[in-house]
Design a protein around this motif. Structure first.
Motif, PDB file in Angstrom:
ATOM      1  N   ILE A 160       0.857  -1.175   0.000  1.00 29.33           N
ATOM      2  CA  ILE A 160       0.000   0.000   0.000  1.00 29.33           C
ATOM      3  C   ILE A 160       0.895   1.227   0.000  1.00 29.33           C
ATOM      4  N   CYS A 161       0.428   2.288  -0.643  1.00 28.70           N
ATOM      5  CA  CYS A 161       1.202   3.525  -0.682  1.00 28.70           C
ATOM      6  C   CYS A 161       0.252   4.701  -0.819  1.00 28.70           C
ATOM      7  N   GLU A 162       0.757   5.877  -0.496  1.00 32.22           N
ATOM      8  CA  GLU A 162      -0.031   7.079  -0.703  1.00 32.22           C
ATOM      9  C   GLU A 162      -0.133   7.371  -2.200  1.00 32.22           C
ATOM     10  N   LYS A 163      -1.156   8.128  -2.568  1.00 31.51           N
ATOM     11  CA  LYS A 163      -1.475   8.336  -3.978  1.00 31.51           C
ATOM     12  C   LYS A 163      -0.308   8.929  -4.761  1.00 31.51           C
ATOM     13  N   PHE A 164       0.459   9.815  -4.131  1.00 35.25           N
ATOM     14  CA  PHE A 164       1.540  10.470  -4.874  1.00 35.25           C
ATOM     15  C   PHE A 164       2.671   9.507  -5.238  1.00 35.25           C
ATOM     16  N   LEU A 165       2.720   8.336  -4.579  1.00 32.82           N
ATOM     17  CA  LEU A 165       3.748   7.346  -4.883  1.00 32.82           C
ATOM     18  C   LEU A 165       3.308   6.325  -5.933  1.00 32.82           C
ATOM     19  N   VAL A 166       2.045   6.368  -6.342  1.00 33.05           N
ATOM     20  CA  VAL A 166       1.539   5.408  -7.322  1.00 33.05           C
ATOM     21  C   VAL A 166       2.373   5.414  -8.606  1.00 33.05           C
ATOM     22  N   PRO A 167       2.713   6.574  -9.202  1.00 31.73           N
ATOM     23  CA  PRO A 167       3.526   6.551 -10.432  1.00 31.73           C
ATOM     24  C   PRO A 167       4.892   5.896 -10.255  1.00 31.73           C
ATOM     25  N   PHE A 168       5.511   6.059  -9.075  1.00 30.42           N
ATOM     26  CA  PHE A 168       6.806   5.433  -8.822  1.00 30.42           C
ATOM     27  C   PHE A 168       6.690   3.914  -8.924  1.00 30.42           C
ATOM     28  N   TYR A 169       5.676   3.349  -8.291  1.00 29.86           N
ATOM     29  CA  TYR A 169       5.511   1.894  -8.310  1.00 29.86           C
ATOM     30  C   TYR A 169       4.998   1.402  -9.658  1.00 29.86           C
ATOM     31  N   GLN A 170       4.191   2.201 -10.334  1.00 28.84           N
ATOM     32  CA  GLN A 170       3.751   1.818 -11.680  1.00 28.84           C
ATOM     33  C   GLN A 170       4.941   1.729 -12.625  1.00 28.84           C
ATOM     34  N   LYS A 171       5.892   2.609 -12.470  1.00 27.04           N
ATOM     35  CA  LYS A 171       7.084   2.586 -13.323  1.00 27.04           C
ATOM     36  C   LYS A 171       7.873   1.299 -13.120  1.00 27.04           C
ATOM     37  N   GLY A 173       6.431  -1.537 -12.544  1.00 21.61           N
ATOM     38  CA  GLY A 173       5.616  -2.643 -13.024  1.00 21.61           C
ATOM     39  C   GLY A 173       4.430  -3.006 -12.166  1.00 21.61           C
ATOM     40  N   PHE A 174       4.198  -2.269 -11.094  1.00 25.36           N
ATOM     41  CA  PHE A 174       3.039  -2.528 -10.236  1.00 25.36           C
ATOM     42  C   PHE A 174       1.757  -2.004 -10.898  1.00 25.36           C
ATOM     43  N   LYS A 175       0.654  -2.668 -10.581  1.00 28.29           N
ATOM     44  CA  LYS A 175      -0.672  -2.247 -11.030  1.00 28.29           C
ATOM     45  C   LYS A 175      -1.434  -1.637  -9.857  1.00 28.29           C
ATOM     46  N   ASP A 176      -2.115  -0.558 -10.130  1.00 29.53           N
ATOM     47  CA  ASP A 176      -2.942   0.094  -9.108  1.00 29.53           C
ATOM     48  C   ASP A 176      -4.255  -0.668  -9.036  1.00 29.53           C
ATOM     49  N   LYS A 177      -4.456  -1.409  -7.940  1.00 27.07           N
ATOM     50  CA  LYS A 177      -5.624  -2.290  -7.830  1.00 27.07           C
ATOM     51  C   LYS A 177      -6.870  -1.577  -7.331  1.00 27.07           C
ATOM     52  N   CYS A 178      -6.770  -0.914  -6.184  1.00 24.66           N
ATOM     53  CA  CYS A 178      -7.964  -0.356  -5.565  1.00 24.66           C
ATOM     54  C   CYS A 178      -7.584   0.519  -4.376  1.00 24.66           C
ATOM     55  N   GLN A 179      -8.582   1.176  -3.828  1.00 22.96           N
ATOM     56  CA  GLN A 179      -8.386   1.895  -2.584  1.00 22.96           C
ATOM     57  C   GLN A 179      -8.223   0.872  -1.459  1.00 22.96           C
ATOM     58  N   SER A 180      -7.200   1.045  -0.635  1.00 19.51           N
ATOM     59  CA  SER A 180      -6.953   0.096   0.444  1.00 19.51           C
ATOM     60  C   SER A 180      -7.933   0.315   1.587  1.00 19.51           C
ATOM     61  N   ALA A 181      -8.289  -0.780   2.239  1.00 20.39           N
ATOM     62  CA  ALA A 181      -9.125  -0.694   3.436  1.00 20.39           C
ATOM     63  C   ALA A 181      -8.321  -0.242   4.643  1.00 20.39           C
ATOM     64  N   ILE A 182      -7.013  -0.179   4.503  1.00 21.07           N
ATOM     65  CA  ILE A 182      -6.130   0.216   5.603  1.00 21.07           C
ATOM     66  C   ILE A 182      -5.950   1.732   5.583  1.00 21.07           C
ATOM     67  N   SER A 183      -6.013   2.329   6.750  1.00 24.74           N
ATOM     68  CA  SER A 183      -5.729   3.755   6.893  1.00 24.74           C
ATOM     69  C   SER A 183      -4.937   3.957   8.173  1.00 24.74           C
ATOM     70  N   SER A 188      -4.784   7.862   3.760  1.00 26.87           N
ATOM     71  CA  SER A 188      -5.391   6.756   3.019  1.00 26.87           C
ATOM     72  C   SER A 188      -4.387   6.257   1.988  1.00 26.87           C
ATOM     73  N   PHE A 189      -4.614   5.034   1.485  1.00 28.60           N
ATOM     74  CA  PHE A 189      -3.616   4.395   0.638  1.00 28.60           C
ATOM     75  C   PHE A 189      -4.263   3.708  -0.560  1.00 28.60           C
TER      76      PHE A 189
END
Length: 208
Positions: A160-171, A173-183, A188-189
């Motif tokens: 899980i990561c914060e939204k601003f880190l999504v592009p880093f992990y996508q680069k 090869g990670f896929k953005d699956k969904c909003q996490s239930a964890i906070s 939020s993540f």
């Protein structure tokens, strides 16, 4: 990246390697540390790990992803799911993971290791403050993912990561699956997933 790093021997899992003795007397007298080394972490690395983590996260979110006790627990229970980058014997970056056996991450995944699981939950990736903005995070993540491909039974890595880190992990090869239930407090993540199936990459994108 200009930084020279030592190649991983056939990407063989570190915990399966055996040490190779050096018979040359000349080499035996040398005690210089390798310029750059990647290896699994041990409980002896826990203090260095926590100091880097604390400096990186407390100033931003107010708390660490892992407490020192949790770092010690994971490095005792599943050291093979960790990876540290050392330069001249000093830890400069690290990743700590643990086993997880469910499709989605839940709150208990933050403090739990499930042995024999097909998924690795990546708890934290952190880089020493003096080594940031050098691409070390993406280099370490790439090496970690290729290493996981060689660990029997593993099929995916999740985090899980914060939204601003999504592009880093996508680069990476990670896929953005969904909003996490964890906070955590007001944070939020997003839940990210990386499939470990298929052949390892021949080389990384040196521009990362």
């Amino acid at each position: 990246m200009a930084q020279q790093v030592r190649s991983m021997s056939a990407l063989k899992p570190f915990f399966m390697k055996t040490s190779i003795g050096v018979s040359s007397p000349r080499r035996q007298r040398r005690h210089t540390l390798p310029a750059s080394e990647f290896r699994n972490l041990t409980s002896q690395d826990a203090i260095s790990v926590f100091e880097i983590e604390r400096e990186a996260f407390v100033s931003v979110s107010g708390e660490c992803p892992l407490t020192l006790d949790e770092v010690l627990t994971f490095l005792s229970q599943c050291p093979e799911l960790s990876l540290g980058w050392f330069e001249e014997g000093q830890l400069v970056a690290f990743i700590i993971g643990s086993g997880w056996d469910k499709e989605k991450l839940a709150k208990e995944a933050m403090t739990t290791h499930v042995p024999g699981s097909p998924s690795v939950h990546i708890h934290v990736l952190s880089v020493h403050r003096h080594c940031r903005q050098q691409g070390k995070g993406s280099v370490l993540l790439w090496r970690y993912l290729q290493y996981l491909r060689c660990v029997p039974g593993l099929r995916r890595a999740v985090l899980i990561c914060e939204k601003f880190l999504v592009p880093f992990y996508q680069k990476a090869g990670f896929k953005d699956k969904c909003q996490s239930a964890i906070s955590v407090g007001s944070l939020s993540f997003r839940e990210m997933e990386y499939q470990l199936g298929g052949l390892a990459y021949a080389r990384r994108n040196s521009g990362c």
